[in-house]
Design a protein around this motif. Structure first.
Motif, PDB file in Angstrom:
ATOM      1  N   THR A   1       0.863  -1.184   0.000  1.00 23.89           N
ATOM      2  CA  THR A   1       0.000   0.000   0.000  1.00 23.89           C
ATOM      3  C   THR A   1       0.896   1.229   0.000  1.00 23.89           C
ATOM      4  O   THR A   1       2.107   1.145   0.246  1.00 23.89           O
ATOM      5  CB  THR A   1      -0.896   0.033   1.246  1.00 23.89           C
ATOM      6  N   ARG A   2       0.316   2.386  -0.265  1.00 20.93           N
ATOM      7  CA  ARG A   2       1.111   3.615  -0.247  1.00 20.93           C
ATOM      8  C   ARG A   2       1.716   3.869   1.129  1.00 20.93           C
ATOM      9  O   ARG A   2       2.883   4.259   1.243  1.00 20.93           O
ATOM     10  CB  ARG A   2       0.250   4.803  -0.683  1.00 20.93           C
TER      11      ARG A   2
ATOM     12  N   ASP B   1      -4.379   2.372  -4.429  1.00 23.51           N
ATOM     13  CA  ASP B   1      -3.547   2.250  -3.231  1.00 23.51           C
ATOM     14  C   ASP B   1      -2.624   1.047  -3.418  1.00 23.51           C
ATOM     15  O   ASP B   1      -2.726   0.028  -2.725  1.00 23.51           O
ATOM     16  CB  ASP B   1      -4.426   2.066  -1.995  1.00 23.51           C
TER      17      ASP B   1
END
Length: 615
Positions: free
Chosen positions: A311-312, A338
């Motif tokens: 994920t970011r 994301d």
């Protein structure tokens, strides 16, 4: 030495097609070599022809070798057919006699004056820039002595002679309509020195060619950019880079240069020459034509590549530990998703046993890994006049499928979201390990025809990352999503150590850490209006955003991806960034000394770095 595309040296359409019809066993290679130019297809052209050149009968080898040594094609020759979308497969369905009648062999006794009235069309790798150069001013020296004579004569007559390599730079930095010199014939591997771990080559040797020559000595180049078909001269002159927090751009590994300068002739430069050597390593072809390069090498080795998705938030939290943990690492951020694709590469002997063992397992079947793309393409085109079906999609690869999807509506951000979501799912299905020689894993498919802009920014030091890299990405993604920019995937982020080359975007003190970020918009079809609209959007709102985000962190462009300023505002911003980053006056003084008539420059160089040295 004027060069005509109607002579055997350039390989005419008729010769190429005659060779293909004469040797059926090699027709598939020739078919692949004449696919539509642009993106990786131009690289396939060279690779396929190189394959023919090493395996085919002698007379076909000659044709293939001469073709493969040049990525510079003229409309009357094969590229004319290619650029019109006519493949060799279509042509081969016609009787060879018809082909010969339709395109008779050119008269090789034509006069030099006839030749000089012709032009050479040069097209860059990404299909975004092309120029016409008079044959009388397009030079292809056969040896360094020829090169020295050509440079001297052009200096005396003030004839432009911009050096060009494989024309891989997305911005056409090597292009000059007034005159150019190709080093395609200067491709010798001069010396491999295992004792000193160096290699000396002529500047026209391709990176892939050098890697192969080193292999038998148990050596390889320290790092590669994403493509290995660059010529070695261009490879270093634009400051190409790979990725790795402790690995500098490729110019840092240069230990000796031979330049052929307009005003002072041939000269050899080493670190003992101090400032001039460090200017010339990334000299942009402006200080002299690079004729020979000596570079440091390292022992050949196998890498274990690990691809997975974070994920970011995870990508941001883990970056500092990942930079120290892995020899090579890159992020691929997917706008509107994301999802951050992480690709790491490490020497096989340094990878945990369980991971190395996993690397030997077979991945899922290709058809399953492509399902996110194929399912979406069938769904979106099902009710159209030209629907895609399971049968018509069969055989299409990752890049072709992405292009087909984007071509439906490439500037509609809602449509691009669907395409980017499919890409995120594709990468999740492709998580895993693989083990190969380093040169095979450090190259990767850059996609099809495209606009791309890559910038470099310092993000502290290796020991202490100041966070510029992650803050930059947060602001860029926020701007994309707030302004609903149709940002195609991925936004690639790589890292490098600093370079001692004064004109390198990563120039800085030892221990510096630099991040390279590239945005992209593909040109997925041949529709001229669509390509024009994509170009306008990319150069407008998307580049404006990248420019604004990069302003506060001193981001500067990769030399091979900087474009001509579109207005006075952009010109001013570009000038300011150049003055802040580079010793512009020092470089201008070196240009004036070595090339007082500015025969090695072009409009882009003068716009970026200032007035013509003649002024």
């Amino acid at each position: 030495m004027a060069s005509s595309l109607y002579h055997l040296r350039r390989v005419s359409r008729t010769e190429f097609l005659h060779a293909s019809s004469s040797f059926g066993a090699y027709s598939s290679c020739i078919h692949r070599s004449t696919r539509l130019l642009g993106g990786q297809n131009s690289i396939r052209c060279m690779s396929s022809l190189n394959n023919v050149a090493t395996t085919a009968p002698a007379n076909l080898q000659e044709v293939a070798t001469k073709s493969a040594r040049r990525l510079l094609w003229d409309k009357p020759a094969i590229a004319g057919l290619v650029m019109m979308g006519v493949t060799a497969a279509t042509l081969m369905t016609l009787p060879s006699t018809t082909l010969l009648e339709a395109a008779p062999v050119e008269d090789t006794t034509e006069t030099e004056s006839d030749d000089e009235n012709e032009t050479t069309t040069v097209i860059n790798w990404s299909g975004t820039h092309s120029i016409e150069v008079p044959n009388k001013n397009y030079f292809e020296p056969e040896n360094i002595e020829d090169l020295e004579k050509i440079v001297k004569r052009c200096h005396e007559t003030s004839t432009p002679i911009r050096p060009v390599g494989s024309a891989l730079s997305p911005n056409g930095i090597a292009f000059m309509e007034g005159g150019m010199v190709s080093l395609a014939n200067l491709d010798k591997i001069i010396n491999v020195n295992p004792g000193e771990m160096t290699v000396t080559v002529q500047a026209g040797a391709r990176v892939s060619q050098v890697v192969e020559a080193l292999r038998e000595h148990g050596m390889t180049l320290p790092n590669l950019a994403s493509i290995a078909e660059q010529q070695m001269g261009g490879f270093i002159q634009v400051g190409a880079h790979g990725t790795g927090a402790q690995i500098p751009p490729v110019d840092e590994f240069v230990t000796r240069l031979k330049l052929v300068t307009p005003a002072e002739g041939a000269m050899e430069l080493t670190p003992a020459d101090g400032e001039l050597f460090h200017l010339a390593k990334v000299g942009l072809g402006c200080l002299g034509v690079v004729a020979e390069v000596t570079m440091k090498c390292i022992p050949s080795h196998r890498l274990v590549e690990h691809t997975y998705v974070l994920t970011r938030a995870e990508a941001k939290a883990q970056i500092n530990s990942l930079l120290k943990q892995h020899k090579h690492i890159r992020y691929m951020w997917i706008p509107y998703e994301d999802a951050v694709v992480v690709v790491t590469n490490d020497p096989h002997h340094k990878v945990p046993v369980e991971d190395a063992a996993t690397a030997e397992r077979l991945p899922p079947a290709k058809v399953e890994r492509l399902r996110p793309f194929t399912n979406l393409l069938v769904k979106l085109t099902g009710g159209t006049d030209t629907p895609y079906t399971e049968e018509s999609i069969e055989g299409m690869g990752f890049g072709e499928l992405r292009d087909a999807l984007l071509a439906i509506d490439p500037l509609n951000s809602e449509h691009v979201k669907l395409c980017n979501h499919a890409e995120a799912e594709f990468w999740r299905l492709n998580e895993g390990f693989q083990t190969k020689p380093s040169d095979q894993l450090l190259q990767f498919d850059c996609g099809g025809q495209q606009w791309v802009w890559e910038v470099c920014l310092q993000t502290g030091r290796y020991e202490t990352n100041n966070g510029n890299d992650m803050e930059f990405m947060e602001q860029l993604l926020e701007g994309i999503e707030k302004n609903k920019i149709a940002a195609h995937s991925p936004i690639e982020q790589r890292w490098s150590a600093s370079s001692s080359s004064l004109m390198s975007p990563a120039s800085g003190p030892v221990g510096g850490l630099f991040s390279w970020v590239g945005i992209i918009m593909y040109l997925p079809s041949e529709d001229e209006k669509q390509r024009h609209d994509i170009t306008k959007s990319f150069k407008g709102e998307y580049c404006d955003l990248l420019r604004e985000v990069g302003k506060d962190v001193g981001a500067v462009s990769h030399w091979a991806k900087i474009e001509m300023p579109t207005d006075s505002k952009h010109q001013g911003a570009l000038w300011w960034s150049m003055l802040q980053k580079y010793p512009v006056s020092l470089f201008a003084a070196a240009r004036k000394r070595l090339d007082p008539n500015n025969i090695l420059g072009n409009d882009l160089i003068d716009a970026v770095l200032g007035a013509n040295p003649k002024e």
